[in-house]
Design a protein around this motif. Structure first.
Motif, PDB file in Angstrom:
ATOM      1  N   LEU A 302       0.841  -1.202   0.000  1.00 16.62           N
ATOM      2  CA  LEU A 302       0.000   0.000   0.000  1.00 16.62           C
ATOM      3  C   LEU A 302       0.875   1.251   0.000  1.00 16.62           C
ATOM      4  O   LEU A 302       0.596   2.222  -0.694  1.00 16.62           O
ATOM      5  CB  LEU A 302      -0.911   0.018   1.220  1.00 16.62           C
ATOM      6  CG  LEU A 302      -2.186  -0.819   1.121  1.00 16.62           C
ATOM      7  CD1 LEU A 302      -2.918  -0.805   2.455  1.00 16.62           C
ATOM      8  CD2 LEU A 302      -3.087  -0.265   0.027  1.00 16.62           C
ATOM      9  N   ARG A 303       1.948   1.196   0.784  1.00 18.31           N
ATOM     10  CA  ARG A 303       2.818   2.355   0.866  1.00 18.31           C
ATOM     11  C   ARG A 303       3.492   2.612  -0.482  1.00 18.31           C
ATOM     12  O   ARG A 303       3.631   3.747  -0.910  1.00 18.31           O
ATOM     13  CB  ARG A 303       3.889   2.129   1.953  1.00 18.31           C
ATOM     14  CG  ARG A 303       3.316   2.005   3.357  1.00 18.31           C
ATOM     15  CD  ARG A 303       3.010   3.340   3.982  1.00 18.31           C
ATOM     16  NE  ARG A 303       4.222   3.980   4.467  1.00 18.31           N
ATOM     17  CZ  ARG A 303       4.624   5.176   4.102  1.00 18.31           C
ATOM     18  NH1 ARG A 303       3.925   5.854   3.245  1.00 18.31           N
ATOM     19  NH2 ARG A 303       5.710   5.701   4.605  1.00 18.31           N
ATOM     20  N   THR A 304       3.922   1.520  -1.184  1.00 17.58           N
ATOM     21  CA  THR A 304       4.564   1.738  -2.488  1.00 17.58           C
ATOM     22  C   THR A 304       3.569   2.292  -3.500  1.00 17.58           C
ATOM     23  O   THR A 304       3.955   2.955  -4.445  1.00 17.58           O
ATOM     24  CB  THR A 304       5.146   0.440  -3.075  1.00 17.58           C
ATOM     25  OG1 THR A 304       4.067  -0.464  -3.304  1.00 17.58           O
ATOM     26  CG2 THR A 304       6.162  -0.195  -2.165  1.00 17.58           C
ATOM     27  N   ALA A 307       0.200   5.142  -0.525  1.00 19.64           N
ATOM     28  CA  ALA A 307      -0.545   5.393   0.702  1.00 19.64           C
ATOM     29  C   ALA A 307       0.373   6.063   1.711  1.00 19.64           C
ATOM     30  O   ALA A 307       1.510   5.628   1.905  1.00 19.64           O
ATOM     31  CB  ALA A 307      -1.090   4.088   1.258  1.00 19.64           C
TER      32      ALA A 307
ATOM     33  N   LEU B  61      12.566   3.700  -2.487  1.00 19.77           N
ATOM     34  CA  LEU B  61      12.182   2.785  -1.408  1.00 19.77           C
ATOM     35  C   LEU B  61      13.301   2.691  -0.381  1.00 19.77           C
ATOM     36  O   LEU B  61      13.082   2.373   0.772  1.00 19.77           O
ATOM     37  CB  LEU B  61      11.906   1.382  -1.967  1.00 19.77           C
ATOM     38  CG  LEU B  61      10.685   1.219  -2.863  1.00 19.77           C
ATOM     39  CD1 LEU B  61      10.540  -0.233  -3.288  1.00 19.77           C
ATOM     40  CD2 LEU B  61       9.437   1.692  -2.141  1.00 19.77           C
ATOM     41  N   THR B  85       5.977   9.972  -0.428  1.00 19.01           N
ATOM     42  CA  THR B  85       4.770   9.193  -0.739  1.00 19.01           C
ATOM     43  C   THR B  85       3.964   9.887  -1.830  1.00 19.01           C
ATOM     44  O   THR B  85       3.506   9.266  -2.788  1.00 19.01           O
ATOM     45  CB  THR B  85       3.919   9.033   0.529  1.00 19.01           C
ATOM     46  OG1 THR B  85       4.726   8.463   1.543  1.00 19.01           O
ATOM     47  CG2 THR B  85       2.734   8.140   0.272  1.00 19.01           C
ATOM     48  N   ARG B  88       5.591   9.458  -5.070  1.00 19.25           N
ATOM     49  CA  ARG B  88       5.391   8.090  -5.543  1.00 19.25           C
ATOM     50  C   ARG B  88       4.039   7.969  -6.251  1.00 19.25           C
ATOM     51  O   ARG B  88       3.912   7.327  -7.274  1.00 19.25           O
ATOM     52  CB  ARG B  88       5.449   7.168  -4.341  1.00 19.25           C
ATOM     53  CG  ARG B  88       6.203   5.888  -4.597  1.00 19.25           C
ATOM     54  CD  ARG B  88       6.218   5.039  -3.360  1.00 19.25           C
ATOM     55  NE  ARG B  88       7.334   5.323  -2.490  1.00 19.25           N
ATOM     56  CZ  ARG B  88       7.238   5.437  -1.164  1.00 19.25           C
ATOM     57  NH1 ARG B  88       6.075   5.331  -0.567  1.00 19.25           N
ATOM     58  NH2 ARG B  88       8.294   5.675  -0.457  1.00 19.25           N
ATOM     59  N   ARG B  89       3.019   8.601  -5.671  1.00 18.33           N
ATOM     60  CA  ARG B  89       1.685   8.526  -6.252  1.00 18.33           C
ATOM     61  C   ARG B  89       1.689   9.015  -7.694  1.00 18.33           C
ATOM     62  O   ARG B  89       1.086   8.426  -8.570  1.00 18.33           O
ATOM     63  CB  ARG B  89       0.715   9.422  -5.480  1.00 18.33           C
ATOM     64  CG  ARG B  89       0.241   8.838  -4.197  1.00 18.33           C
ATOM     65  CD  ARG B  89      -0.765   9.776  -3.582  1.00 18.33           C
ATOM     66  NE  ARG B  89      -1.052   9.354  -2.224  1.00 18.33           N
ATOM     67  CZ  ARG B  89      -1.785  10.067  -1.385  1.00 18.33           C
ATOM     68  NH1 ARG B  89      -2.284  11.218  -1.764  1.00 18.33           N
ATOM     69  NH2 ARG B  89      -2.013   9.623  -0.192  1.00 18.33           N
ATOM     70  N   PHE B  94       5.076   0.315  -9.645  1.00 20.02           N
ATOM     71  CA  PHE B  94       5.888  -0.864  -9.348  1.00 20.02           C
ATOM     72  C   PHE B  94       5.267  -2.112  -9.930  1.00 20.02           C
ATOM     73  O   PHE B  94       4.041  -2.287  -9.897  1.00 20.02           O
ATOM     74  CB  PHE B  94       5.993  -1.080  -7.833  1.00 20.02           C
ATOM     75  CG  PHE B  94       6.877  -0.100  -7.152  1.00 20.02           C
ATOM     76  CD1 PHE B  94       8.246  -0.281  -7.152  1.00 20.02           C
ATOM     77  CD2 PHE B  94       6.341   0.990  -6.501  1.00 20.02           C
ATOM     78  CE1 PHE B  94       9.063   0.625  -6.507  1.00 20.02           C
ATOM     79  CE2 PHE B  94       7.156   1.898  -5.865  1.00 20.02           C
ATOM     80  CZ  PHE B  94       8.526   1.721  -5.868  1.00 20.02           C
ATOM     81  N   PHE B  96       6.044  -6.121  -9.126  1.00 14.81           N
ATOM     82  CA  PHE B  96       6.880  -6.939  -8.241  1.00 14.81           C
ATOM     83  C   PHE B  96       7.027  -8.356  -8.768  1.00 14.81           C
ATOM     84  O   PHE B  96       6.178  -8.856  -9.508  1.00 14.81           O
ATOM     85  CB  PHE B  96       6.246  -7.018  -6.854  1.00 14.81           C
ATOM     86  CG  PHE B  96       6.007  -5.697  -6.206  1.00 14.81           C
ATOM     87  CD1 PHE B  96       7.033  -5.053  -5.531  1.00 14.81           C
ATOM     88  CD2 PHE B  96       4.763  -5.086  -6.265  1.00 14.81           C
ATOM     89  CE1 PHE B  96       6.801  -3.828  -4.920  1.00 14.81           C
ATOM     90  CE2 PHE B  96       4.536  -3.868  -5.666  1.00 14.81           C
ATOM     91  CZ  PHE B  96       5.560  -3.233  -4.989  1.00 14.81           C
ATOM     92  N   LEU B 102      -3.435  -7.296  -3.239  1.00 13.79           N
ATOM     93  CA  LEU B 102      -4.137  -7.410  -1.958  1.00 13.79           C
ATOM     94  C   LEU B 102      -5.186  -8.516  -2.085  1.00 13.79           C
ATOM     95  O   LEU B 102      -6.062  -8.444  -2.944  1.00 13.79           O
ATOM     96  CB  LEU B 102      -4.793  -6.095  -1.565  1.00 13.79           C
ATOM     97  CG  LEU B 102      -3.839  -4.937  -1.264  1.00 13.79           C
ATOM     98  CD1 LEU B 102      -4.514  -3.902  -0.377  1.00 13.79           C
ATOM     99  CD2 LEU B 102      -2.564  -5.404  -0.599  1.00 13.79           C
ATOM    100  N   LEU B 113      -6.468   0.549  -7.144  1.00 10.51           N
ATOM    101  CA  LEU B 113      -6.011   0.897  -5.802  1.00 10.51           C
ATOM    102  C   LEU B 113      -5.162   2.176  -5.738  1.00 10.51           C
ATOM    103  O   LEU B 113      -5.422   3.033  -4.880  1.00 10.51           O
ATOM    104  CB  LEU B 113      -5.253  -0.297  -5.203  1.00 10.51           C
ATOM    105  CG  LEU B 113      -4.979  -0.233  -3.706  1.00 10.51           C
ATOM    106  CD1 LEU B 113      -6.266  -0.049  -2.924  1.00 10.51           C
ATOM    107  CD2 LEU B 113      -4.278  -1.508  -3.248  1.00 10.51           C
ATOM    108  N   ILE B 117      -6.296   5.270  -3.428  1.00 11.47           N
ATOM    109  CA  ILE B 117      -5.467   5.812  -2.349  1.00 11.47           C
ATOM    110  C   ILE B 117      -5.264   7.316  -2.543  1.00 11.47           C
ATOM    111  O   ILE B 117      -5.324   8.085  -1.586  1.00 11.47           O
ATOM    112  CB  ILE B 117      -4.106   5.091  -2.324  1.00 11.47           C
ATOM    113  CG1 ILE B 117      -4.295   3.670  -1.782  1.00 11.47           C
ATOM    114  CG2 ILE B 117      -3.111   5.853  -1.465  1.00 11.47           C
ATOM    115  CD1 ILE B 117      -3.067   2.814  -1.895  1.00 11.47           C
TER     116      ILE B 117
END
Ligand code: ATP
Ligand code: MG
Lengths: 926, 246
Positions: A302-304, A307, B61, B85, B88-89, B94, B96, B102, B113, B117
């Motif tokens: 969520l942080r990445t 959030a 990160l 943050t 980043r938005r 990313f 992975f 989730l 998501l 957010i």
């Protein structure tokens, strides 16, 4: 976001339910308490309101002493001439006089009819003025002379019918009266299991020893006359020692005893709801921290995705909020069911509570929801802050350690400080004389909370050594438990399953099956269910299973012990929940022991008679006629009674007691000034007082003292002796006088105890002859010294049992806490468990490993709780004069055993889950 | 190297040291790198050479021990958590190796998501187009547990692209997938560069994957040892052999 919170909760259904349960129980207790007490209160209000429904004014006797402390003082009566005077007033439409007192009904078997200590109400009824009466005649007719109406509930329970004879005992010996009719009280059939007995006024006056006297006059105004006009008219004719109130005022006055009892009951029960919620908050905080640790990757992702910390904080708190709402609503409803259940329960034990429907006030909803939600959210704050510390990089890197919070390094120190502050607050509250009761209570409450939280926070430092110490204890207590359940559970279960599914020869299987069924028929049913489930669905029961053994499994328990030390903070928080419950039960057990021991010592010192005579319920006052009857027993050497009533001396309300001259022979006191003989020579103006009372009022032998009695008379007395009571107390009030003087100044005197000495001391013949002479008084009971002690203690014992039951709730909450932690742990260690299963750990070993960890947690909680309980009790005991410390050893052992059982039971479900894991799936689990 | 507008990411003199004293590891030893806008950059190198560490630092990160990183003109090494943050938005996506979806959300919710957010909505048509592009139209209501690995990675790609970040970082995006699925995923990433001009940085061990990149960086022992323009798999393998780094 709220959708995500709900989803996150649904995703972890089992964990959410387990976590929420701890709050559900506490909220249920709170809402149940409100519903119960509101319902009782409303029912009583309607009862008292009904009593005066057509009464505009009521005249009662007035006590010269404002706040009556004891129930031994009968309200002052007045001369019945007043009735005619009142009736003659032009403002008065109608007026009736009445008397009331305790009237014990005696069944045909000669035994007193009592329902769970409820009162036995006796009163006069006036059939000519039915308007004044709230009684409804449902069968038969109103009584004439030597007749009685009784309530239908009692008649139903005892199979009594109109026309039968029934015994009634009031002030004198039992009278046989004819039941003329059955009544109900308004709409309710019974008031708390109380028995009702209504008589003609003249019959009642005779029974209650109130000839020519009245307790109350109820007046209805003539139409067109206002209440205030009526009151002022009545006031003009009122003699001294009487007062007039409006009907409503009188109803409130009559209800005041009941209302204060109900509000006491409410506070009392709410305290235990609060304790359960407090324990629940620990469980919630702990479960949430574990869950959050397991969701590190999720939060990091969520942080990445952008959030902020605030959003993570918000999402965790939101989840807690949603859970709090759900749990509180469930708790609210469960509370309703609880209240209903309690009504049933009280009914079943004979103490029927008046119930005119469950009252569900908005206040109940608001408070229950608010408290439940608040506790959940507050408990979630710390875990939520932890979640915000999850760095984004944890999304890509395994095993990222959370950076310690800013306050982490102060944790241990802070915990110690908090506990110390808690203790100082307790000490300050206890030993600083001159604080008000409420500030003492608040200081103690805050102090106790701080101590609990402080110890819980610090406990993580103690986990490693304590877990190592508990290791062998846990192992052997579980072995002991296994040995105990082996013949009745483990063996029959195995035999039954072998019988059902093999292997073995037909004969041995059938034989084993029958043996198993005989050993435990309940298991037979269980296995039959398993058989049918297997036949109906594809379900495979766990079989074949190893033959049950009780031998300890060193390797499994060693890993379990290791696991309990792995995350000290988690183990500590889980144990802390149990600690609170155990600390409180230890506290009450120790306090009870501290009361009982000195009391027994006091009885041993003072009680030098052979027998005591008390009421059947051990505490109600009994009329002097009982002692008079006992006095005629053959072989009686001496007999003396202790009377009691209220008085006022030095401006304070005190308890006045009185003794018969023969008291010198049946009661032995230690004297500071005076001698044993003084007890027999009190005469008309002698008084004895205890050492402490003499000291605080500077009294010496010969000092004058005047005592105001409820009737308004003042007795002038001289101190004849000063005694030194044992720490456990004495049967005497602040001032003790002769019964002759007492009887001259108190209306309808009552005895608290009667003590008798017989030739030959205690023996069967003497007991029988004493009982024979009391045959006409079924309400009286003969007891030897040992019986007297245990009778008097039985009250404390039953209070103790009630406290245990209520505290059990918080122990149950902490049990859920352990289950929760273990389930979460099993979940977290899925891979690890799978790996261990893959390299050869059996299912049984898996179960034992989990169980061992559970028992260690429980033992740590027990050790901390018992230690803390003893310390808290020690503080209280040091403060209170009549208590002295005595270790309740057997109870403490019981508590430790209960803790082990809690550990064993908490492990059942998680251990089964762990054992069921398929090694292959567990390894693939991601 | 400079922070010209055509370079989305600019890093200067990056070093990263893990731990102190004897046991310390120098994962990166002075790296200068620019990621030009609208290109697919591949990063290759032997295991332990510092590829992931570099990615983490470029994406903000992780913090470098020394050196600076600019993303879209903003120096990120000095930013506080909240500013980082927010950055980043807007600028970073990313993908992975282990998808990191989730589990309680549906595919649609997972994709949306980052916007949820940030409290934003996808532009008109963008979401549908994106979902069509990654081929998830009939899987939108499924949970991750109900999707195959390839489908999960498609969701992750859509999630990375949905906010149209300035740069997408992908650390071994196919490391957890079989070769056929890997090919599909790589094609998808290539097409996002082509069609949407999506700047992308991808770590990979696969020469075929690197051959799709506009530029290949070779890392060894914490340093950039070679750089190739768009090349064939053969050339890439040759370069690896020559460097002796496999
Ligand atoms: N958190 C850390 N703590 C200590 N050392 C680390 C940490 N992260 C990485 N390293 C070390 O830094 C070096 C580079 O690691 P990095 O993960 O960047 O390699 P990589 O090129 O991504 O390798 P792979 O291809 O195996 O993923 C390694 O030697 C690794 O041991
Ligand atoms: Mg890597």
């Amino acid at each position: 976001m709220i959708r995500f919170a709900i989803r996150a909760l649904i995703q972890r259904k089992l964990r959410t339910v387990l976590t929420a349960l701890s709050i559900v129980l506490g909220v249920a207790m709170v809402s149940g308490t409100y519903v119960l007490t509101d319902s009782i209160g409303t029912a009583f209000d309607s009862i008292f309101g009904q009593t005066y429904k057509n009464t505009d004014a009521a005249i009662t006797g007035k006590s010269a002493i404002s706040n009556n402390q004891s129930d031994t003082t009968t309200p002052a009566t007045f001369n019945q001439n007043l009735l005619a005077q009142v009736q003659a007033l032009p403002e008065v439409g109608a007026a009736i006089g009445s008397v009331s007192a305790e009237a014990q009904l005696i069944g045909s078997n000669g035994k007193a009819i009592v329902f769970g200590g409820a009162p036995n109400l006796g009163f006069s009824v006036d059939p000519d003025h039915p308007d004044f009466d709230s009684l409804n005649l449902v069968d038969g007719s109103w009584p004439v002379a030597r007749e009685v109406v009784i309530d239908r509930a009692t008649a139903d329970k005892k199979g009594l019918e109109v026309g039968q004879m029934i015994g009634v005992q009031a002030r004198g010996p039992v009278q046989r009266l004819r039941i003329s009719g059955l009544v109900t009280f308004g709409a309710v059939s019974t008031i708390g299991g109380a028995t009702l007995a209504g008589f003609r006024l003249s019959t009642a006056q005779d029974l209650f020893d109130k000839q020519g006297k009245l307790d109350q006059i109820r007046i209805a105004a003539k139409s067109g006359i206002s209440q205030s006009q009526l009151i002022s008219a009545v006031q003009k004719v009122l003699p001294a020692g009487t007062q007039v109130r409006t009907g409503q005022e009188q109803a409130v006055e009559d209800a005041s005893g009941t209302s204060s009892f109900i509000s006491f009951l409410q506070t009392f029960l709410l305290v235990f709801g609060g304790v359960a919620l407090f324990v629940g908050s620990f469980v919630i905080a702990n479960s949430l921290s574990i869950t959050i640790a397991q969701r590190t990757r999720e939060f990091a992702t969520l942080r990445t995705l952008g959030a902020t910390r605030r959003q993570v904080l918000g999402s965790v708190i939101l989840e807690a909020l949603v859970m709090g709402v759900l749990a509180s609503v469930a708790g609210l409803l469960l509370g309703l069911a609880l209240a209903k259940g309690l009504f049933r329960l009280f009914d079943a034990v004979g103490f029927t509570l008046p119930n005119s429907g469950l009252i569900f006030k908005p206040r109940t909803i608001v408070v229950a929801l608010l408290v439940g939600i608040l506790v959940t959210v507050v408990a979630s704050l710390r875990p939520a802050r932890r979640a915000t510390r999850v760095p984004p990089i944890a999304a890509v890197r395994e095993g990222v350690v959370l950076p310690p919070g800013r306050l982490a390094r102060f944790r241990a120190g802070g915990a110690v400080l908090l506990a110390a502050a808690g203790f100082s607050s307790l000490l300050f509250g206890l030993f600083n004389h001159g604080l008000g009761t409420s500030s003492v209570l608040i200081l103690m409450l805050v102090g106790a909370l701080a101590v609990f939280v402080g110890v819980a926070l610090f406990a993580s430092r103690l986990v490693r050594p304590m877990a190592s110490a508990a290791n062998p204890l846990a192992r052997w207590s579980v072995v002991l438990f296994s040995v105990l359940v082996w013949p009745l559970f483990s063996l029959p279960f195995w035999l039954l399953r072998r019988g059902a599914w093999g292997p073995g020869s037909r004969g041995s299987r059938v034989g084993g099956f029958i043996l198993g069924a005989a050993l435990n028929p309940v298991l037979l049913i269980m296995v039959l269910i398993m058989v049918s489930r297997r036949a109906a669905t594809g379900w495979r029961p766990e079989w074949p299973a190893e033959f049950p053994s009780v031998a300890p499994d060193r390797s499994a328990t060693d890993i379990g012990g290791e696991n309990s030390r792995r995350d000290p903070q988690r183990t500590a928080s889980t144990a802390a929940a149990l600690m609170i419950g155990l600390a409180l039960v230890t506290l009450v057990a120790t306090l009870a022991a501290a009361i009982i021991k000195p009391f027994e010592d006091a009885v041993d010192q003072i009680f030098t008679a052979d027998y005591a005579i008390t009421a059947q319920n051990n505490f109600s006052p009994i009329p002097p006629s009982v002692a008079a009857a006992a006095a005629s027993t053959v072989g009686l050497e001496s007999i003396a009674s202790v009377r009691g009533g209220d008085g006022k001396a030095f401006g304070k309300t005190i308890q006045v007691t009185a003794v018969d001259p023969q008291a010198a022979e049946v009661l032995t006191l230690r004297w500071q000034d005076g001698a044993q003989a003084v007890l027999g020579q009190l005469d008309s103006d002698g008084a004895i007082v205890a050492k402490s009372y003499a000291k605080s009022h500077r009294l010496v032998r010969g000092s004058p003292i005047s005592v105001l009695t409820p009737s308004g008379s003042t007795i002038q007395l001289k101190i004849a002796g000063i005694f030194d009571p044992p720490s456990g107390g004495s049967p005497f009030g602040q001032v003790t006088i002769s019964s002759a003087t007492f009887d001259r100044n108190y209306a309808a005197p009552q005895n608290l105890f009667t003590f008798a000495k017989l030739r030959g001391g205690v023996n069967d013949a003497n007991t029988q002859s004493l009982e024979a002479s009391l045959k006409a008084f079924p309400n009286a009971k003969v007891a030897t010294r040992a019986q007297f002690k245990s009778n008097q203690i039985s009250g404390i014992k039953s209070v103790l049992n009630i406290l245990y039951v209520l505290l059990a709730l918080s122990v149950v909450v902490s049990l859920f806490g352990i289950v929760n932690t273990l389930v979460l742990t099993v979940f977290e260690r899925t891979r690890e468990l799978g790996m261990m299963r893959a390299i050869g750990m059996t299912r049984r070993q898996t179960r034992r490993m989990i169980r061992h960890e559970s028992v260690i947690i429980a033992l740590i909680g027990a050790a901390l709780g018992i230690a803390l309980g003893l310390i808290l009790a020690g503080l209280l005991i040091a403060r209170v004069d009549f208590m002295s410390f005595a270790l309740p050893t057997s109870q403490l052992i019981t508590f430790a055993v209960v803790a082990v059982l809690v550990g064993i039971f908490a492990a059942i479900f998680p251990a089964r889950r762990a054992a069921r894991l398929n090694p292959l799936e567990a390894l693939q689990y991601e | 190297m400079s922070a010209s507008p055509s370079n989305v990411v600019v890093a200067n003199g990056i070093t990263r040291q893990f731990g102190e004293g004897d046991t310390s590891v120098h994962a990166l030893r002075g790296i200068d790198v620019c990621i030009p806008s609208g290109e697919l950059t591949a990063v290759m190198g032997p295991s332990g050479s510092g590829k992931s560490t570099l990615m983490h630092i470029l994406a903000g990160l992780d913090k470098p021990t020394a050196g600076s990183v600019h993303i879209a003109g903003t120096e990120i090494t000095a930013l506080g958590d909240t500013e980082l943050t927010k950055l980043r938005r807007r600028h970073i996506g990313f993908i992975f190796q282990f998808f990191n979806l989730l589990p309680m959300l549906t595919a649609r919710e997972n994709v949306l998501l980052p916007l949820t957010i940030a409290g934003a909505k996808p532009g008109p048509g963008w979401f549908d187009e994106l979902i069509g592009r990654v081929g998830l139209t009939d899987r939108l209501t499924h949970r991750p547990a109900e999707l195959s690995g390839g489908q999960q990675q498609r969701v992750a790609i859509a999630r990375a692209l949905v906010s149209r970040p300035s740069v997408v970082f992908a650390d071994e995006p196919t490391g957890n997938l079989d070769s056929t699925t890997s090919g599909e995923i790589l094609a998808l990433m290539r097409s996002s560069v082509e069609e949407y001009g999506q700047t992308t940085v991808m770590v990979t061990h696969d020469a075929n994957a690197a051959a799709m990149a506009d530029r290949v960086l070779f890392l060894a022992d914490g340093q950039i040892v070679q750089e190739l323009p768009r090349s064939s798999p053969r050339d890439i393998l040759l370069a690896i052999e020559k460097l002796g780094i496999r």
